[in-house]
Design an enzyme around this catalytic site. Structure first.
Site, PDB file in Angstrom:
ATOM      1  CD  GLN A 292      -1.007  -9.266   0.476  1.00  8.96           C
ATOM      2  OE1 GLN A 292      -0.944  -8.078   0.186  1.00  8.96           O
ATOM      3  NE2 GLN A 292      -1.559  -9.703   1.583  1.00  8.96           N
TER       4      GLN A 292
ATOM      5  CG  HIS B 172      -3.452  -0.555  -2.853  1.00 13.79           C
ATOM      6  ND1 HIS B 172      -2.367  -1.386  -3.004  1.00 13.79           N
ATOM      7  CD2 HIS B 172      -3.878  -0.706  -1.567  1.00 13.79           C
ATOM      8  CE1 HIS B 172      -2.134  -2.002  -1.849  1.00 13.79           C
ATOM      9  NE2 HIS B 172      -3.032  -1.609  -0.963  1.00 13.79           N
TER      10      HIS B 172
ATOM     11  CE  LYS C   2     -12.813  -6.464   8.153  1.00 11.56           C
ATOM     12  NZ  LYS C   2     -11.711  -7.245   8.670  1.00 11.56           N
TER      13      LYS C   2
ATOM     14  CG  ASP D 199      -1.414  -5.697  -2.222  1.00 22.93           C
ATOM     15  OD1 ASP D 199      -2.605  -5.461  -1.954  1.00 22.93           O
ATOM     16  OD2 ASP D 199      -0.457  -5.322  -1.526  1.00 22.93           O
TER      17      ASP D 199
ATOM     18  NE  ARG E 184       2.338  -8.737   5.991  1.00 20.39           N
ATOM     19  CZ  ARG E 184       1.057  -8.741   5.677  1.00 20.39           C
ATOM     20  NH1 ARG E 184       0.249  -9.585   6.270  1.00 20.39           N
ATOM     21  NH2 ARG E 184       0.578  -7.911   4.785  1.00 20.39           N
TER      22      ARG E 184
ATOM     23  CB  CYS F   9      -0.987   0.011   1.160  1.00 17.42           C
ATOM     24  SG  CYS F   9      -1.389  -1.573   1.859  1.00 17.42           S
TER      25      CYS F   9
ATOM     26  CG  HIS G  65      -6.224  -1.389   1.258  1.00 14.77           C
ATOM     27  ND1 HIS G  65      -4.879  -1.183   1.413  1.00 14.77           N
ATOM     28  CD2 HIS G  65      -6.836  -0.392   1.927  1.00 14.77           C
ATOM     29  CE1 HIS G  65      -4.685  -0.104   2.157  1.00 14.77           C
ATOM     30  NE2 HIS G  65      -5.857   0.395   2.480  1.00 14.77           N
TER      31      HIS G  65
END
Ligand SMILES: [Zn+2]
Ligand SMILES: [Zn+2]
Length: 653
Positions: free
Chosen positions: A387, A391, A470, A389, A369, A340, A516
């Site tokens: 991911q 945005h 969400k 991922d 992580r 992000c 997201h």
């Protein structure tokens, strides 16, 4: 004696004498309910049936149909376990025994570690106590008296728990099973009224544990068990566990040569060639879904100056989960744990007009992580992962359309993998950022999007993040387990922190909303789910090796090699088994490797320029020309059939 008024869920009321137990409410409604009652919920708090009603209250009776019943049963079974252990092993000290999503556990300090045979003996004792149908009696003890009692019994852990959990109370609750010689435990409760209610339970395993999970504290033995409301549910769970063991992605990943781990790279997979093929297929698939539909793929840096993480808030709240590194000029840097913040910098690197929105970034670069190595196992808890991922930067008015578009992707993707799924909408929590009107508009748009997409959903009221509502998705795999995968998360906080803006039609500056979203979640975890969902037998479009050519003897090898080359030239992932083994052995090996098709060639096939097609489930599909096989295989790949041609779906006759 004074009367109190009890209000039932249907709005009707009953008059009872003050001090009457909750059980009396069930008895006043019907003898059947009195028999089925397990506990009561009084003004929103679950209590024992023996608990006295002192004033007017709303009361609901908990039976095995109530949502609370399972956890109540499991926690009560944990006490039954403790009662059995203390009876069988005098001198045992009890720790805590909570219910869990999988069952329950109880921690003990025992004279010697448990051995597997102990579990059988303990379980037998538990069934004995259950058959006796003895009462779980709640006793109120003066706090100091209870502490002195447990101290005298040599149970300092219980004394500590009383100290921690009942500060300022004059009395504490202790529970006996049968009598205090048989079993007594300090617990806030509640429990089922008697042990006879507990029938469907099983002890699963033991492990080492420490009091409060701290290795500096005394070592304990943890006993895991599971309990269900009835035998049918327990059996189904045990069957599922057995099936899950067979499908374990760590085991299949090794057997199928997909990935491996090394202690020097904890939590980071080494993808072997077949696993890399699978990974790349999924990456390509996700690009195929997103890139023609308004997304652009981007690549942002892996390592950032601490200033970025301070701006995003991760430095304050998430640093312990990040890998921190030092740059050559004493810079403090952090390896990205999510994409992000990089996407915000990328968005902010240019001025944007409302005409450009929505702007949709997609990225698949690796993330790290710093999970504790103790919790790492297989692909589901890793330190390095990627991911799918995304945005999206949208105006407040665009939220609904954008989310509807995302729901379309979610539906398409899970259908392609044959995964059932359910959506849940989480709405404004008690602590939230921004004003209520903005939240209301966002939530209304999410609901409209869900309805327009024909997506059934449940609402988790108040469960949204402080920065936005969400939608989460749970997928259900082939053996009924649920996994949280996709998420669509609105964010009003990040655009403020990063001062993101666009110029509106009014020529003034506005803040975009960030959404997201991920559909697989992490590739690693999704691959783990797929391996277990398909039990390693990937459908043709995902199989790392789609067909293997098997020569009956050496003199057929040349022809077999040509067949393999033609398949490869046609875009199929094909192999040739050149080993000097018997054909039966080669077929068995290919079946164990779960390769969808085996193409057997011998004298007849060479003479007729054909192949004999077999499917991995053992079915002989007969002779076929190479072109004929290629054509059918291509059709199967493009239809993303979840089962290869000629192969029965699991469970089909
Ligand atoms: Zn308890
Ligand atoms: Zn994000």
């Amino acid at each position: 004696m004074s009367q109190i008024t009890v209000t039932l869920p249907d709005g009707s009321t009953r008059e009872l004498a003050a001090g009457a137990p909750v059980r009396a409410v069930a008895e006043a409604i019907s003898p059947g309910l009195a028999k089925a009652a397990l506990a009561g919920v009084v003004d929103g708090t679950m209590v024992d049936l023996s608990s006295p009603l002192q004033r007017d209250a709303s009361v609901r009776i908990v039976t095995d149909r109530s949502p609370e019943a399972l956890m109540l049963m499991r926690h009560s079974t944990a006490h039954l376990l403790a009662a059995a252990v203390t009876n069988l092993f005098p001198g045992t000290q009890c720790g805590i025994g909570p219910a869990t999503d999988e069952g329950f556990f109880y921690d003990f300090i025992v004279p010697r570690p448990f051995v597997p045979e102990d579990l059988e003996t303990i379980e037998k004792k538990m069934h004995e106590l259950a058959r006796e149908d003895v009462v779980y009696e709640r006793q109120l003890w003066p706090r100091e008296e209870a502490k002195a009692f447990f101290a005298a019994r040599g149970e300092p852990l219980k004394v500590q728990l009383i100290d921690e959990k009942t500060e300022g109370q004059r009395e504490v609750s202790c529970y006996t099973i049968k009598d205090k010689e048989t079993f007594i435990d300090f617990c806030v409760g509640p429990h089922v009224p008697s042990t006879g209610k507990l029938k469907a339970f099983k002890l699963m395993s033991t492990s080492n544990a420490y009091w409060k999970g701290d290795a500096k504290n005394p070592p304990m033995q943890r006993v895991y068990g599971t309990a269900f409301l009835n035998d049918k549910d327990l059996k189904a769970h045990l069957t599922q566990l057995e099936e899950a063991k067979k499908r374990d992605h760590r085991k299949l990943g090794r057997e199928l040569g997909l990935f491996t781990f090394h202690p020097w790279a904890p939590g980071a997979a080494f993808w072997q060639d077949k696993g890399t093929t699978l990974y790349n297929l999924l990456s390509a698939y996700m690009r195929e879904v997103l890139l023609p539909n308004g997304y652009v793929e981007v690549k942002t840096p892996l390592i950032y100056n601490k200033a970025l993480w301070e701006t995003s808030g991760h430095w304050e709240h998430y640093r312990q989960n990040m890998f921190l590194v030092e740059g050559s000029e004493n810079e403090q840097l952090g390896v990205k744990a999510m994409n992000c913040p990089g996407h915000y910098l990328l968005y902010a690197s240019q001025a944007h007009s409302y005409r450009e929105l929505p702007i949709r970034f997609h990225e698949q670069t690796p993330l790290h992580r710093n999970e504790e190595s103790g919790v790492l196992g297989g692909l589901t808890r890793v330190r390095q992962f990627s991911q799918d991922d995304g945005h999206c930067f949208v105006t407040q008015e665009q939220i609904g359309d954008e989310v509807e578009r995302m729901l379309g992707f979610v539906q398409r993707v899970y259908r392609d993998f044959g995964l059932e799924y359910a959506a849940k909408l989480s709405t404004r929590p008690a602590e939230f950022l921004g004003d209520i009107a903005t939240w209301d508009s966002a939530e209304a748009q999410l609901k409209t999007a869900l309805e327009r997409a024909g997506q059934p959903y449940t609402v988790n009221a108040g469960d949204g993040a402080f920065y936005g509502p969400k939608i989460d998705f749970d997928v259900t795999d082939a053996i009924g387990r649920k996994w949280q995968c996709a998420t669509i998360q609105l964010d009003y906080n990040a655009p403020q922190r990063f001062e993101l803006k666009y110029t509106g039609a009014d020529n003034a500056e506005h803040r975009p909303v960030v959404i997201h979203r991920a559909i697989f979640g992490s590739f690693e975890r999704f691959i783990a789910i797929l391996i277990e969902h398909y039990s390693g037998a990937f459908p043709l479009w995902l199989a790392p090796v789609q067909a293997v050519v098997l020569a009956i003897s050496d003199r057929h090898l040349e022809y077999a090699g040509k067949v393999r080359d033609r398949l490869k030239a046609a875009g199929l992932r094909a192999d040739l088994d050149e080993r000097q083994e018997k054909i039966g052995y080669k077929i068995r090996e290919a079946q164990l490797q779960k390769i969808p098709y085996m193409l057997v060639v011998g004298d007849k096939e060479v003479a007729e320029s054909t192949v004999s097609v077999r499917s991995r489930s053992g079915g002989d599909l007969g002779p076929e020309t190479v072109d004929g096989f290629v054509k059918k295989a291509r059709q199967e790949v493009s239809s993303k059939g979840t089962m290869p041609l000629g192969e029965a779906a699991p469970g089909a006759a």
